[in-house]
Design an enzyme around this catalytic site. Structure first.
Site, PDB file in Angstrom:
ATOM      1  N   LYS A 132     -41.977   0.913  48.428  1.00  0.00           N
ATOM      2  CA  LYS A 132     -42.187   2.346  48.653  1.00  0.00           C
ATOM      3  C   LYS A 132     -40.843   2.830  49.169  1.00  0.00           C
ATOM      4  CE  LYS A 132     -47.045   1.932  49.874  1.00  0.00           C
ATOM      5  NZ  LYS A 132     -48.033   2.006  50.975  1.00  0.00           N
ATOM      6  N   LYS A 155     -58.904  -2.039  48.675  1.00  0.00           N
ATOM      7  CA  LYS A 155     -58.585  -2.106  50.096  1.00  0.00           C
ATOM      8  C   LYS A 155     -59.601  -3.041  50.750  1.00  0.00           C
ATOM      9  CE  LYS A 155     -55.162   0.861  50.417  1.00  0.00           C
ATOM     10  NZ  LYS A 155     -53.841   0.487  50.940  1.00  0.00           N
ATOM     11  N   LYS A 194     -56.576  -2.122  42.518  1.00  0.00           N
ATOM     12  CA  LYS A 194     -56.311  -2.662  43.855  1.00  0.00           C
ATOM     13  C   LYS A 194     -57.449  -2.254  44.773  1.00  0.00           C
ATOM     14  CE  LYS A 194     -53.092  -1.022  47.318  1.00  0.00           C
ATOM     15  NZ  LYS A 194     -51.678  -0.737  47.646  1.00  0.00           N
ATOM     16  N   GLY A 216     -47.596   3.518  46.458  1.00  0.00           N
ATOM     17  CA  GLY A 216     -47.807   4.966  46.541  1.00  0.00           C
ATOM     18  C   GLY A 216     -48.296   5.357  47.919  1.00  0.00           C
ATOM     19  N   SER A 233     -55.435   2.478  43.234  1.00  0.00           N
ATOM     20  CA  SER A 233     -55.721   1.896  44.540  1.00  0.00           C
ATOM     21  C   SER A 233     -57.054   2.464  45.017  1.00  0.00           C
ATOM     22  CB  SER A 233     -54.591   2.254  45.512  1.00  0.00           C
ATOM     23  OG  SER A 233     -54.915   1.854  46.824  1.00  0.00           O
ATOM     24  N   GLU A 269     -51.929  -8.191  49.462  1.00  0.00           N
ATOM     25  CA  GLU A 269     -50.906  -7.321  50.057  1.00  0.00           C
ATOM     26  C   GLU A 269     -51.072  -7.208  51.571  1.00  0.00           C
ATOM     27  OE1 GLU A 269     -50.802  -3.585  47.991  1.00  0.00           O
ATOM     28  OE2 GLU A 269     -49.492  -2.622  49.459  1.00  0.00           O
ATOM     29  N   ASP A 328     -55.466  -5.257  49.251  1.00  0.00           N
ATOM     30  CA  ASP A 328     -54.505  -4.766  50.250  1.00  0.00           C
ATOM     31  C   ASP A 328     -55.215  -4.657  51.596  1.00  0.00           C
ATOM     32  OD1 ASP A 328     -52.505  -3.570  51.713  1.00  0.00           O
ATOM     33  OD2 ASP A 328     -52.369  -1.759  50.474  1.00  0.00           O
ATOM     34  N   ASP A 373     -45.791  -5.064  52.062  1.00  0.00           N
ATOM     35  CA  ASP A 373     -45.637  -3.613  51.977  1.00  0.00           C
ATOM     36  C   ASP A 373     -45.023  -3.145  53.305  1.00  0.00           C
ATOM     37  OD1 ASP A 373     -46.024  -0.838  52.111  1.00  0.00           O
ATOM     38  OD2 ASP A 373     -48.112  -0.850  51.513  1.00  0.00           O
TER      39      ASP A 373
HETATM   40  O1  OSB Z   1     -50.959   0.503  51.722  1.00  0.00           O
HETATM   41  O2  OSB Z   1     -50.479   0.991  49.741  1.00  0.00           O
HETATM   42  C1  OSB Z   1     -50.902   1.345  50.833  1.00  0.00           C
HETATM   43  C2  OSB Z   1     -51.982   5.017  50.697  1.00  0.00           C
HETATM   44  C3  OSB Z   1     -51.654   5.428  51.961  1.00  0.00           C
HETATM   45  C4  OSB Z   1     -51.123   4.518  52.848  1.00  0.00           C
HETATM   46  C5  OSB Z   1     -50.940   3.180  52.465  1.00  0.00           C
HETATM   47  C6  OSB Z   1     -51.253   2.766  51.182  1.00  0.00           C
HETATM   48  C7  OSB Z   1     -51.821   3.688  50.298  1.00  0.00           C
HETATM   49  C8  OSB Z   1     -52.266   3.359  48.945  1.00  0.00           C
HETATM   50  C9  OSB Z   1     -52.343   4.509  47.958  1.00  0.00           C
HETATM   51  O3  OSB Z   1     -52.666   2.269  48.626  1.00  0.00           O
HETATM   52  C10 OSB Z   1     -51.683   4.271  46.660  1.00  0.00           C
HETATM   53  C11 OSB Z   1     -51.567   5.563  45.867  1.00  0.00           C
HETATM   54  O4  OSB Z   1     -50.759   6.458  46.223  1.00  0.00           O
HETATM   55  O5  OSB Z   1     -52.293   5.702  44.880  1.00  0.00           O
HETATM   56 MG    MG Z   2     -50.172  -1.334  50.947  1.00  0.00          MG
END
Ligand code: OSB
Ligand code: MG
Length: 355
Positions: free
Chosen positions: A250, A151, A149, A278, A123, A201, A176, A226
């Protein structure tokens, strides 16, 4: 815990994480859990501050000296505590660790997971410029990650994604938004439909399952929820409303590993693929995510990256590394299957409470 590199989402940038660890001593064994709440209420209303309070003043006092038989018994005992799933999940994880150690079974075995290793991706947070983003993604692909992924947020969505897609036409790619759009602003994302993405996402608010259903109708690309899936019930609502075609699980967000398992089963029955998200966990939380992700309906790569992606010094003797096929091996030892390095925990400890 200082992060190897800062992590930026639509709700902000962090350089370090506050990690609450739960240690339960029972029957001569020690079980560990990790509460994944962040310092700020950006991803969830829960913070490390609220989780500390709820754990210390409400959840833990209900358990001390009690015969808690399993995760369902735990959920029953804390059912009158409204919300605060991330706090509850930290304790449930430690209970699973204890159960596994007592029965000499790994969490994977207790959950009924089949695979010894799970496909994973990385991510990638928002970067200062699309050029830096491309550099960052390239490094992860050189490391061996086959799923990326990105952001996104308004103004940093279609352009950023296009830059990466052009450079890597065949990589498994997804985005995401962490709730940064509304039904009115989300059509700005329609050009993403041409980028062959695995999924989009959580474009809309966490309580906006209904609007996600309306939005999904506008997109060919699957929408994945999510933040919205905070319990098995909410998963059912989303499936019945056709608010998404993929679910990110999660376990902490759903209230604990047992609740994540329920969401997995519901989605499997509905023919909806899931993948494991995660929260930038330490190796303690990462071990439980790997066990969960070994279940059959986790059919898309997980947001579980190698230990080195997160912290220079993690908290366990074990290190999770990326296999050449972009998978990570699932722990096989009893319980979580990790050994906590106490001196490491001490080094980063800001506060401690013993109940
Ligand atoms: O939205 O998936 C998410 C980390 C903190 C809060 C929200 C998210 C995330 C990640 C990290 O995308 C994924 C990882 O732990 O590698
Ligand atoms: Mg997410």
């Amino acid at each position: 815990m200082p992060l190897v590199s800062h992590f930026e989402t639509s709700f902000g940038r962090i350089f370090e994480r506050d990690c609450i660890l739960v240690e339960i001593q029972s029957e001569g064994l020690t079980g560990w859990g990790e509460c994944v709440a962040d310092r700020d209420p950006g991803y969830s209303y829960e913070t490390s501050g609220t989780a500390w309070h709820i754990l210390k003043d409400f959840i833990v006092p209900l358990l001390v000296g009690q015969q808690v038989t399993d995760a369902h018994d735990f959920q029953y005992r804390v059912a009158n505590i409204r919300g605060h799933h991330l706090a509850k999940a930290g304790v449930e994880m430690a209970l699973w660790d204890l159960l596994g150690q007592r029965e000499k079974k790994s969490l994977r075995e207790l959950f009924g997971g089949q695979r010894g290793s799970v496909p994973v991706g990385v991510s990638v947070g928002l970067q200062d410029t699309p050029e830096i983003l491309l550099e960052t993604v390239s490094k992860y692909i050189e490391d061996g990650y086959r799923r990326v992924k990105l952001k996104i947020k308004p103004g940093r969505d279609v352009g950023d994604t296009q830059v990466v897609r052009r450079a890597f036409p065949h990589i498994q790619l997804q985005v995401d938004a962490n709730s940064a759009y509304t039904l009115e602003t989300a059509p700005a994302l329609l050009p993403l439909d041409d980028f062959d993405l695995l999924l989009i996402e959580q474009p809309l608010f966490d309580d906006d399952t209904w609007d996600h259903a309306r939005l999904q109708k506008l997109f060919k690309t699957p929408i994945c929820l999510d933040e919205s899936i905070v319990s098995p019930r909410h998963a059912r609502y989303a499936l019945e409303m056709q608010a998404c075609r993929i679910v990110n699980i999660k376990p902490a967000r759903c209230g604990g590993l047992s609740q994540g398992l329920e969401v997995h089963d519901l989605c499997e029955q509905a023919g909806i693929p899931v993948w494991c998200g995660g929260m930038l966990e330490t190796n303690i939380g990462r071990a439980s995510n790997l066990a969960l992700a070994s279940l059959p309906n986790f059919s898309l790569p997980a947001d579980i990256s190698a230990s080195a992606r997160y912290y220079h010094e993690d908290l366990t003797e074990e290190t999770f590394s990326l296999n050449p096929d972009s998978t990570i091996s699932v722990p096989e030892k009893p319980g979580l299957g990790v050994t906590v390095i106490r001196s490491r925990v001490e080094k980063f400890t800001l506060a401690r409470v013993v109940v």
